[in-house]
Motif scaffolding. Structure first.
Motif, PDB file in Angstrom:
ATOM      1  N   PRO A 195      54.290  65.742  70.479  1.00 23.79           N
ATOM      2  CA  PRO A 195      54.332  65.442  71.913  1.00 23.79           C
ATOM      3  C   PRO A 195      55.737  65.614  72.470  1.00 23.79           C
ATOM      4  O   PRO A 195      56.722  65.419  71.758  1.00 23.79           O
ATOM      5  N   LEU A 196      55.806  65.982  73.742  1.00 25.46           N
ATOM      6  CA  LEU A 196      57.102  66.015  74.418  1.00 25.46           C
ATOM      7  C   LEU A 196      57.481  64.585  74.769  1.00 25.46           C
ATOM      8  O   LEU A 196      56.616  63.737  74.987  1.00 25.46           O
ATOM      9  N   ARG A 197      58.786  64.360  74.879  1.00 25.12           N
ATOM     10  CA  ARG A 197      59.207  63.073  75.430  1.00 25.12           C
ATOM     11  C   ARG A 197      58.816  63.036  76.904  1.00 25.12           C
ATOM     12  O   ARG A 197      58.909  64.047  77.602  1.00 25.12           O
TER      13      ARG A 197
ATOM     14  N   ALA B 155      48.646  65.393  76.321  1.00 23.98           N
ATOM     15  CA  ALA B 155      48.642  65.305  77.797  1.00 23.98           C
ATOM     16  C   ALA B 155      49.910  64.719  78.411  1.00 23.98           C
ATOM     17  O   ALA B 155      49.868  64.194  79.526  1.00 23.98           O
ATOM     18  N   THR B 156      51.030  64.850  77.736  1.00 26.38           N
ATOM     19  CA  THR B 156      52.262  64.280  78.310  1.00 26.38           C
ATOM     20  C   THR B 156      52.574  64.901  79.676  1.00 26.38           C
ATOM     21  O   THR B 156      52.891  64.182  80.629  1.00 26.38           O
ATOM     22  N   LEU B 157      52.495  66.242  79.760  1.00 25.74           N
ATOM     23  CA  LEU B 157      52.804  66.901  81.038  1.00 25.74           C
ATOM     24  C   LEU B 157      51.811  66.470  82.116  1.00 25.74           C
ATOM     25  O   LEU B 157      52.185  66.261  83.273  1.00 25.74           O
TER      26      LEU B 157
ATOM     27  N   SER C  22      43.450  71.607  79.198  1.00 20.21           N
ATOM     28  CA  SER C  22      42.528  72.034  78.143  1.00 20.21           C
ATOM     29  C   SER C  22      43.312  72.257  76.863  1.00 20.21           C
ATOM     30  O   SER C  22      44.542  72.393  76.872  1.00 20.21           O
ATOM     31  N   ASP C  23      42.581  72.291  75.764  1.00 27.53           N
ATOM     32  CA  ASP C  23      43.175  72.475  74.442  1.00 27.53           C
ATOM     33  C   ASP C  23      42.016  72.907  73.532  1.00 27.53           C
ATOM     34  O   ASP C  23      40.856  72.590  73.815  1.00 27.53           O
ATOM     35  N   THR C  24      42.325  73.615  72.454  1.00 28.97           N
ATOM     36  CA  THR C  24      41.262  73.999  71.514  1.00 28.97           C
ATOM     37  C   THR C  24      40.912  72.852  70.567  1.00 28.97           C
ATOM     38  O   THR C  24      39.818  72.822  70.009  1.00 28.97           O
TER      39      THR C  24
ATOM     40  N   ALA D  28      38.967  74.303  75.503  1.00 31.10           N
ATOM     41  CA  ALA D  28      38.972  75.745  75.777  1.00 31.10           C
ATOM     42  C   ALA D  28      40.183  76.388  75.133  1.00 31.10           C
ATOM     43  O   ALA D  28      41.209  75.739  74.922  1.00 31.10           O
ATOM     44  N   ASP D  29      40.022  77.677  74.858  1.00 34.15           N
ATOM     45  CA  ASP D  29      41.118  78.485  74.331  1.00 34.15           C
ATOM     46  C   ASP D  29      41.864  79.087  75.521  1.00 34.15           C
ATOM     47  O   ASP D  29      41.227  79.675  76.401  1.00 34.15           O
ATOM     48  N   VAL D  30      43.179  78.952  75.519  1.00 31.12           N
ATOM     49  CA  VAL D  30      43.964  79.479  76.644  1.00 31.12           C
ATOM     50  C   VAL D  30      43.746  80.987  76.801  1.00 31.12           C
ATOM     51  O   VAL D  30      43.855  81.527  77.906  1.00 31.12           O
ATOM     52  N   LEU D  31      43.403  81.648  75.710  1.00 28.76           N
ATOM     53  CA  LEU D  31      43.222  83.103  75.781  1.00 28.76           C
ATOM     54  C   LEU D  31      41.904  83.481  76.445  1.00 28.76           C
ATOM     55  O   LEU D  31      41.690  84.633  76.795  1.00 28.76           O
TER      56      LEU D  31
ATOM     57  N   MET E 283      52.962  74.878  80.338  1.00 23.49           N
ATOM     58  CA  MET E 283      52.504  74.644  78.965  1.00 23.49           C
ATOM     59  C   MET E 283      53.648  74.716  77.969  1.00 23.49           C
ATOM     60  O   MET E 283      54.706  75.256  78.237  1.00 23.49           O
ATOM     61  N   ASN E 284      53.338  74.181  76.817  1.00 23.86           N
ATOM     62  CA  ASN E 284      54.300  74.013  75.735  1.00 23.86           C
ATOM     63  C   ASN E 284      53.560  74.417  74.456  1.00 23.86           C
ATOM     64  O   ASN E 284      52.963  73.590  73.803  1.00 23.86           O
ATOM     65  N   PRO E 285      53.555  75.751  74.157  1.00 21.37           N
ATOM     66  CA  PRO E 285      52.805  76.209  72.986  1.00 21.37           C
ATOM     67  C   PRO E 285      53.387  75.648  71.700  1.00 21.37           C
ATOM     68  O   PRO E 285      54.548  75.233  71.675  1.00 21.37           O
TER      69      PRO E 285
HETATM   70  C1  LIG Z   1      53.082  71.533  71.187  1.00 20.32           C
HETATM   71  S1  LIG Z   1      51.452  71.017  71.475  1.00 20.32           S
HETATM   72  C2  LIG Z   1      51.465  70.513  73.165  1.00 20.32           C
HETATM   73  C3  LIG Z   1      52.035  69.134  73.319  1.00 20.32           C
HETATM   74  C4  LIG Z   1      51.932  68.589  74.723  1.00 20.32           C
HETATM   75  N1  LIG Z   1      52.742  69.361  75.651  1.00 20.32           N
HETATM   76  C5  LIG Z   1      52.361  67.133  74.731  1.00 20.32           C
HETATM   77  O1  LIG Z   1      53.495  66.850  75.048  1.00 20.32           O
HETATM   78  O2  LIG Z   1      51.561  66.262  74.372  1.00 20.32           O
HETATM   79  C6  LIG Z   1      50.565  72.517  71.545  1.00 20.32           C
HETATM   80  C7  LIG Z   1      49.063  72.368  71.715  1.00 20.32           C
HETATM   81  O3  LIG Z   1      48.490  73.676  71.836  1.00 20.32           O
HETATM   82  C8  LIG Z   1      47.188  73.651  71.302  1.00 20.32           C
HETATM   83  N2  LIG Z   1      46.733  75.031  71.063  1.00 20.32           N
HETATM   84  C9  LIG Z   1      47.097  75.866  70.068  1.00 20.32           C
HETATM   85  N3  LIG Z   1      46.506  77.073  70.235  1.00 20.32           N
HETATM   86  C10 LIG Z   1      45.763  76.993  71.374  1.00 20.32           C
HETATM   87  C11 LIG Z   1      44.946  77.910  72.088  1.00 20.32           C
HETATM   88  N4  LIG Z   1      44.776  79.164  71.663  1.00 20.32           N
HETATM   89  N5  LIG Z   1      44.352  77.491  73.237  1.00 20.32           N
HETATM   90  C12 LIG Z   1      44.535  76.216  73.691  1.00 20.32           C
HETATM   91  N6  LIG Z   1      45.304  75.303  73.052  1.00 20.32           N
HETATM   92  C13 LIG Z   1      45.906  75.687  71.906  1.00 20.32           C
HETATM   93  C14 LIG Z   1      47.321  72.782  70.081  1.00 20.32           C
HETATM   94  O4  LIG Z   1      46.059  72.243  69.706  1.00 20.32           O
HETATM   95  C15 LIG Z   1      48.337  71.719  70.539  1.00 20.32           C
HETATM   96  O5  LIG Z   1      47.662  70.564  71.004  1.00 20.32           O
END
Ligand SMILES: C[S@@+](CC[C@H](N)C(=O)[O-])C[C@H]1O[C@@H](n2cnc3c(N)ncnc32)[C@H](O)[C@@H]1O
Length: 350
Positions: free
Chosen positions: A142-144, A171-173, A224-226, A252-255, A268-270
């Protein structure tokens, strides 16, 4: 100054900044500045202050020392000398001294030492301000909270615009964006260091906490998140922060996912690095992400926060802005991509 800002004001200002700053880590009250060249000088400078005026002997205490360019060999010893000076001053005045408590002290004293000058501060925040008191569940990486709030602010997002985090993790953001939109005080659910100081004005504090802003508009925020586990954590965190009704979550998948509106702000923060995504995986992921943004997010401003400086090259989009940020010790960038009719333009920032 590097890593901070200085200001002066009344206790009301101090309480307000602690209650409302979404991006500060701590608010420190500078109580003394002095020249020094040895540990004895630190002791003398600290001993010169009337500590029993600042807090009572029943309060527990912790001293932190940070230094840049200090000639002193041991910061541990410097810490000890300052602590001794505070305790000696109490003992001389009252015949008793406060106890030291490392984990959750009532009062934190900070010393910052430069080459030949030092300063002593009382910490008016206590626990760092990114601890908002809402985080129910840790998702991975998670991000701060204060960094997340700063990122949302840097996007220039207005609560009247849709906002989407398609890799939302815990969900920090999203929590921080919803709190901004709903004018929620980030410090409403926690306590502060200033409550433990003798100067504490409980009536003033209650008045500031009771202040209500005009009813803010309802934001449109999407996540969303996978990973179903990440979504579970996201739901718990949003509920604990009391903003779940403003945020729509889906798996959902971001792609592959569609844009939830014709324009808006994506942030977002991949995953990055060993904890979540290997560098090879990410190198094949970024071009696909670039394609997905071009295909489905024309009309959106997209912001990607990452420590992976290869991203702009691999995503095959031209960033219109790149803001350097630090995530702890990790140097990061917030990249801006303005998606217009299937391709980004090099526009100016909002
Ligand atoms: C670094 S974390 C995000 C942390 C978030 N910003 C927070 O502070 O709580 C990256 C997230 O991307 C998700 N993720 C990875 N590949 C994804 C994809 N193709 N589509 C959607 N989410 C994906 C992961 O499951 C993970 O929860």
């Amino acid at each position: 100054m590097p890593g901070g800002v200085a200001f002066s004001g009344s206790w009301e200002t101090c309480y307000r900044v602690n209650l409302w700053s979404r991006i500060a880590s701590r608010v420190l009250w500078r109580i003394h500045e002095f020249p020094y060249a040895s540990e004895q000088h630190l002791y003398d400078a600290a001993k010169a202050l009337d500590w029993p005026r600042y807090f009572t002997v029943e309060r527990t205490l912790r001293v932190n020392v940070a230094a840049a360019g200090s000639p002193l060999r041991s910061l541990e010893f410097a810490t000890l000398r300052i602590k001794d000076a505070v305790c000696d001053r109490f003992r001389e005045a009252l015949g008793r001294r406060p106890d030291v408590e490392r984990a959750s002290p009532d009062v934190r004293i900070h010393a910052y030492l430069e080459k030949d000058r030092g300063a002593l501060y009382l910490d008016t925040s206590g626990e760092p301000l990114f601890k908002r008191g809402w985080r129910a569940q840790q998702a991975e990486a998670p991000l701060r909270e204060n960094l997340a709030a700063g990122i949302v602010m840097l996007t220039g997002w207005q609560p009247s615009e849709p906002l989407l985090d398609p890799m939302c993790g815990g969900a920090t953001l999203l929590v921080e964006a919803a709190a901004i939109a709903r004018a929620r005080a980030p410090g409403a659910k926690r306590s502060f260091g200033f409550e433990k100081l003798s100067s504490f004005d409980a009536r003033l504090w209650q008045r500031l906490k009771d202040e209500r802003a005009a009813e803010p508009p309802n934001p449109q925020i999407f996540g969303s998140d996978t990973d179903p586990e990440a979504l579970k954590a996201a739901r718990r965190n949003l509920a604990a922060a009391g903003v779940e009704r403003w945020v729509k979550l889906e798996q959902a998948d971001v792609l592959e996912r569609a844009a939830p509106a014709s324009t808006g702000v994506m942030v977002m923060n991949p995953p990055y690095g060993e904890r979540m995504g290997s560098l090879e995986d990410l190198a094949s992921f970024y071009p696909k992400l670039g394609d997905a943004l071009k295909k489905r997010f024309a009309g959106w401003r997209c912001y990607i926060f990452t420590a992976d400086l290869r991203l702009p090259k691999l995503i095959r989009l031209a960033p219109s802005a790149r803001t350097p940020l630090w995530n702890g010790a990790l140097e990061c960038r917030l990249y801006e991509f303005r998606m217009v009719a299937g391709r980004p333009t090099r526009g100016s920032r909002p």
